[in-house]
Design a protein around this motif. Structure first.
Motif, PDB file in Angstrom:
ATOM      1  N   ASP A 132      -0.217  -7.109 -90.466  1.00  0.00           N
ATOM      2  CA  ASP A 132       0.583  -8.416 -90.976  1.00  0.00           C
ATOM      3  C   ASP A 132       0.670  -8.334 -92.447  1.00  0.00           C
ATOM      4  O   ASP A 132       1.599  -8.676 -93.137  1.00  0.00           O
ATOM      5  CB  ASP A 132      -0.388  -9.649 -90.648  1.00  0.00           C
ATOM      6  CG  ASP A 132      -0.380 -10.062 -89.112  1.00  0.00           C
ATOM      7  OD1 ASP A 132       0.458  -9.565 -88.376  1.00  0.00           O
ATOM      8  OD2 ASP A 132      -1.562 -10.848 -88.866  1.00  0.00           O
ATOM      9  N   LYS A 158      -9.943  -4.329 -83.608  1.00  0.00           N
ATOM     10  CA  LYS A 158      -8.420  -5.011 -83.187  1.00  0.00           C
ATOM     11  C   LYS A 158      -8.181  -6.156 -84.114  1.00  0.00           C
ATOM     12  O   LYS A 158      -7.009  -5.926 -84.568  1.00  0.00           O
ATOM     13  CB  LYS A 158      -8.469  -5.476 -81.825  1.00  0.00           C
ATOM     14  CG  LYS A 158      -7.216  -6.007 -81.308  1.00  0.00           C
ATOM     15  CD  LYS A 158      -7.261  -6.338 -79.937  1.00  0.00           C
ATOM     16  CE  LYS A 158      -5.986  -7.090 -79.498  1.00  0.00           C
ATOM     17  NZ  LYS A 158      -6.051  -7.646 -78.157  1.00  0.00           N
ATOM     18  N   GLU A 159      -8.859  -6.844 -84.507  1.00  0.00           N
ATOM     19  CA  GLU A 159      -8.782  -8.133 -85.532  1.00  0.00           C
ATOM     20  C   GLU A 159      -8.266  -7.499 -86.817  1.00  0.00           C
ATOM     21  O   GLU A 159      -7.524  -7.971 -87.450  1.00  0.00           O
ATOM     22  CB  GLU A 159      -9.859  -8.946 -85.426  1.00  0.00           C
ATOM     23  CG  GLU A 159      -9.594 -10.233 -86.118  1.00  0.00           C
ATOM     24  CD  GLU A 159      -8.609 -11.171 -85.755  1.00  0.00           C
ATOM     25  OE1 GLU A 159      -7.930 -11.823 -86.526  1.00  0.00           O
ATOM     26  OE2 GLU A 159      -8.387 -11.031 -84.572  1.00  0.00           O
ATOM     27  N   ASN A 160      -9.261  -6.551 -87.337  1.00  0.00           N
ATOM     28  CA  ASN A 160      -8.721  -6.008 -88.636  1.00  0.00           C
ATOM     29  C   ASN A 160      -7.714  -5.120 -88.662  1.00  0.00           C
ATOM     30  O   ASN A 160      -6.805  -5.309 -89.724  1.00  0.00           O
ATOM     31  CB  ASN A 160      -9.973  -4.904 -89.005  1.00  0.00           C
ATOM     32  CG  ASN A 160     -11.267  -5.674 -89.148  1.00  0.00           C
ATOM     33  OD1 ASN A 160     -11.386  -6.784 -89.667  1.00  0.00           O
ATOM     34  ND2 ASN A 160     -12.421  -4.976 -89.170  1.00  0.00           N
ATOM     35  N   LYS A 211      -4.890  -6.005 -86.903  1.00  0.00           N
ATOM     36  CA  LYS A 211      -4.092  -7.087 -86.769  1.00  0.00           C
ATOM     37  C   LYS A 211      -3.719  -7.449 -88.227  1.00  0.00           C
ATOM     38  O   LYS A 211      -2.636  -7.563 -88.659  1.00  0.00           O
ATOM     39  CB  LYS A 211      -4.163  -8.209 -85.933  1.00  0.00           C
ATOM     40  CG  LYS A 211      -3.335  -9.208 -85.734  1.00  0.00           C
ATOM     41  CD  LYS A 211      -3.747 -10.315 -84.594  1.00  0.00           C
ATOM     42  CE  LYS A 211      -2.702 -11.228 -84.699  1.00  0.00           C
ATOM     43  NZ  LYS A 211      -2.270 -12.097 -85.694  1.00  0.00           N
ATOM     44  N   LEU A 212      -4.450  -7.806 -88.870  1.00  0.00           N
ATOM     45  CA  LEU A 212      -4.646  -8.492 -90.244  1.00  0.00           C
ATOM     46  C   LEU A 212      -3.961  -7.189 -91.232  1.00  0.00           C
ATOM     47  O   LEU A 212      -3.287  -7.708 -92.133  1.00  0.00           O
ATOM     48  CB  LEU A 212      -6.180  -8.661 -90.855  1.00  0.00           C
ATOM     49  CG  LEU A 212      -6.720  -9.850 -90.012  1.00  0.00           C
ATOM     50  CD1 LEU A 212      -8.154 -10.015 -90.728  1.00  0.00           C
ATOM     51  CD2 LEU A 212      -5.997 -11.348 -90.274  1.00  0.00           C
ATOM     52  N   SER A 213      -4.537  -6.212 -91.178  1.00  0.00           N
ATOM     53  CA  SER A 213      -3.656  -5.125 -91.755  1.00  0.00           C
ATOM     54  C   SER A 213      -2.224  -5.086 -91.334  1.00  0.00           C
ATOM     55  O   SER A 213      -1.479  -4.929 -92.529  1.00  0.00           O
ATOM     56  CB  SER A 213      -4.454  -3.587 -91.623  1.00  0.00           C
ATOM     57  OG  SER A 213      -3.871  -2.792 -92.329  1.00  0.00           O
ATOM     58  N   GLU A 240     -10.398   3.247 -89.279  1.00  0.00           N
ATOM     59  CA  GLU A 240     -10.819   2.458 -90.292  1.00  0.00           C
ATOM     60  C   GLU A 240     -10.419   3.467 -91.585  1.00  0.00           C
ATOM     61  O   GLU A 240     -10.064   2.891 -92.744  1.00  0.00           O
ATOM     62  CB  GLU A 240     -12.281   2.309 -90.269  1.00  0.00           C
ATOM     63  CG  GLU A 240     -12.476   1.582 -89.131  1.00  0.00           C
ATOM     64  CD  GLU A 240     -14.212   1.323 -88.780  1.00  0.00           C
ATOM     65  OE1 GLU A 240     -14.552   0.325 -88.101  1.00  0.00           O
ATOM     66  OE2 GLU A 240     -14.939   2.012 -89.337  1.00  0.00           O
ATOM     67  N   SER A 267     -16.184  -1.667 -88.844  1.00  0.00           N
ATOM     68  CA  SER A 267     -16.197  -2.729 -87.588  1.00  0.00           C
ATOM     69  C   SER A 267     -17.456  -2.307 -86.505  1.00  0.00           C
ATOM     70  O   SER A 267     -17.823  -1.116 -86.511  1.00  0.00           O
ATOM     71  CB  SER A 267     -14.735  -2.354 -86.573  1.00  0.00           C
ATOM     72  OG  SER A 267     -13.729  -2.577 -87.532  1.00  0.00           O
ATOM     73  N   GLU A 302     -13.174  -4.916 -80.614  1.00  0.00           N
ATOM     74  CA  GLU A 302     -12.713  -6.481 -80.810  1.00  0.00           C
ATOM     75  C   GLU A 302     -12.317  -6.643 -82.312  1.00  0.00           C
ATOM     76  O   GLU A 302     -11.389  -6.927 -82.839  1.00  0.00           O
ATOM     77  CB  GLU A 302     -13.381  -7.592 -80.158  1.00  0.00           C
ATOM     78  CG  GLU A 302     -13.155  -7.520 -78.545  1.00  0.00           C
ATOM     79  CD  GLU A 302     -11.934  -7.742 -78.023  1.00  0.00           C
ATOM     80  OE1 GLU A 302     -11.079  -8.529 -78.946  1.00  0.00           O
ATOM     81  OE2 GLU A 302     -11.450  -7.213 -77.201  1.00  0.00           O
ATOM     82  N   GLU A 303     -13.598  -6.291 -82.965  1.00  0.00           N
ATOM     83  CA  GLU A 303     -13.485  -6.362 -84.607  1.00  0.00           C
ATOM     84  C   GLU A 303     -12.384  -5.526 -85.115  1.00  0.00           C
ATOM     85  O   GLU A 303     -11.860  -5.897 -85.786  1.00  0.00           O
ATOM     86  CB  GLU A 303     -14.857  -6.328 -85.031  1.00  0.00           C
ATOM     87  CG  GLU A 303     -14.830  -6.645 -86.605  1.00  0.00           C
ATOM     88  CD  GLU A 303     -16.467  -6.188 -87.167  1.00  0.00           C
ATOM     89  OE1 GLU A 303     -16.472  -6.426 -88.416  1.00  0.00           O
ATOM     90  OE2 GLU A 303     -17.266  -6.245 -86.334  1.00  0.00           O
ATOM     91  N   THR A 346     -12.855   5.471 -84.201  1.00  0.00           N
ATOM     92  CA  THR A 346     -12.628   4.200 -84.647  1.00  0.00           C
ATOM     93  C   THR A 346     -12.842   4.381 -86.372  1.00  0.00           C
ATOM     94  O   THR A 346     -12.150   3.900 -87.232  1.00  0.00           O
ATOM     95  CB  THR A 346     -13.713   3.416 -84.357  1.00  0.00           C
ATOM     96  OG1 THR A 346     -13.679   2.976 -82.865  1.00  0.00           O
ATOM     97  CG2 THR A 346     -13.923   1.885 -85.092  1.00  0.00           C
TER      98      THR A 346
END
Length: 340
Positions: free
Chosen positions: A87, A79-81, A83-85, A64, A72, A76-77, A60
């Motif tokens: 995008d 994964k969300e980071n 996804k934002l990256s 990062e 993170s 889950e956090e 992880t």
């Protein structure tokens, strides 16, 4: 939960010793063995799980660090980071792709502009110019007494527009307010009222010519565009050599390297054509027919055929040359090219 099971097995071992051992030793050993086995399995599970957690934590941290993500607290956090990256990266790639397309369009316009400036004799630009050669359409007519205003903020597009207009004898200037000066018409992307207006989204020389022919067909504005010398020798070296000598004597000359370009060039009005027999002998009948038609349309023009051997069936030519040097070529230019 695992710690609770481990603690429970130790308690069972302790109880077995006090309660089962005095009654039945075999049962004691069985319960004890099972309890110790459960304890060992629980310990191994705890060790393996801790190793996995440690490995996942290292992984992880590497993710990062690689993607420059904030720290993170959970998968889950993370994964969300991610996804934002992703995008954000995708949006940047789309923006870069659009920018590359605009840059490529500007580059093509720049190359077309150089092509209209008749820089075919520049060796360094030849490969690039030939790549976009089809974008330059042959023009038999040019215009005069026409002054054009260009309302546009793109410097490269304006360069191409002015090169095309200059190639057909039209003066132009970039302007912000067309009412300050008197223009024959305006070229712009947006519609301009109260004056003749040519609008464009993509620059096309043929569209500009069609617009001019539709609006400036009077003799006052339209005249025949005359070129001087067309050269088609057997090698690029000979082409460049003769073209450079010719350019020192007069302008508006052209050299071609293949039959396809030669046939396109014949759509223009050349006063003098020098062609090498070696480049047409394999398709002599067809080329002879084309040149005969050209002579009928342009009887005042002269065709010189260069051949080291005696040739026949070349009625399309005015003169057949066996050899020529620089001074002899300049003498022919003086004879057949009317200098202003």
């Amino acid at each position: 939960m695992i710690l609770f099971i481990s603690l429970l097995t130790l308690i069972l071992c302790f109880l077995n010793y006090y309660f089962l051992y005095p009654i039945n030793q075999k049962l004691f050993f069985i319960y004890t063995f099972i309890s110790i086995l459960i304890f060992i399995i629980a310990c191994v599970y705890i060790i393996l799980k801790n190793q996995k957690i440690k490995k996942n934590k290292i992984l992880t941290q590497e993710i990062e660090k690689y993607f420059s993500l904030p720290k993170s607290n959970s998968l889950e956090e993370l994964k969300e980071n991610l996804k934002l990256s992703f995008d954000l990266i995708n949006k940047q790639l789309q923006d870069q792709k659009l920018q590359n397309q605009l840059t490529q369009k500007d580059f093509q316009y720049l190359i077309q502009g150089l092509n209209y400036l008749q820089t075919d004799n520049l060796c360094t630009l030849k490969p690039i110019l030939q790549q976009y050669h089809h974008n330059k359409i042959p023009i038999n007519d040019c215009f005069e007494n026409i002054h054009v205003g260009i309302i546009n903020d793109n410097v490269i597009e304006n360069f191409l527009l002015q090169c095309i207009l200059s190639n057909i004898g039209i003066s132009s200037e970039i302007t912000k307010d067309y009412k300050e000066k008197k223009f024959s018409f305006i070229i712009s992307k947006e519609k301009v009222d109260d004056i003749l207006n040519f609008t464009f989204t993509k620059i096309c020389a043929e569209d500009i010519i069609n617009f001019l022919n539709a609006n400036f067909t009077q003799e006052t504005y339209k005249k025949r565009n005359s070129y001087n010398v067309l050269i088609f020798k057997s090698t690029s070296f000979e082409n460049d050599l003769i073209l450079n000598i010719t350019n020192q004597f007069c302008q508006n000359n052209q050299a071609v390297n293949n039959l396809s370009d030669f046939k396109k060039a014949l759509q223009l009005n050349f006063k003098l054509i020098l062609i090498d027999y070696e480049v047409i002998k394999f398709d002599l009948v067809y080329i002879s027919q084309i040149l005969q038609e050209y002579k009928i349309k342009n009887p005042q023009n002269t065709i010189l055929l260069f051949s080291k051997d005696r040739v026949k069936n070349c009625d399309f030519t005015n003169i057949i040359l066996n050899d020529i040097n620089k001074n002899e070529w300049l003498a022919l230019l003086k004879k057949y090219i009317n200098q202003a």
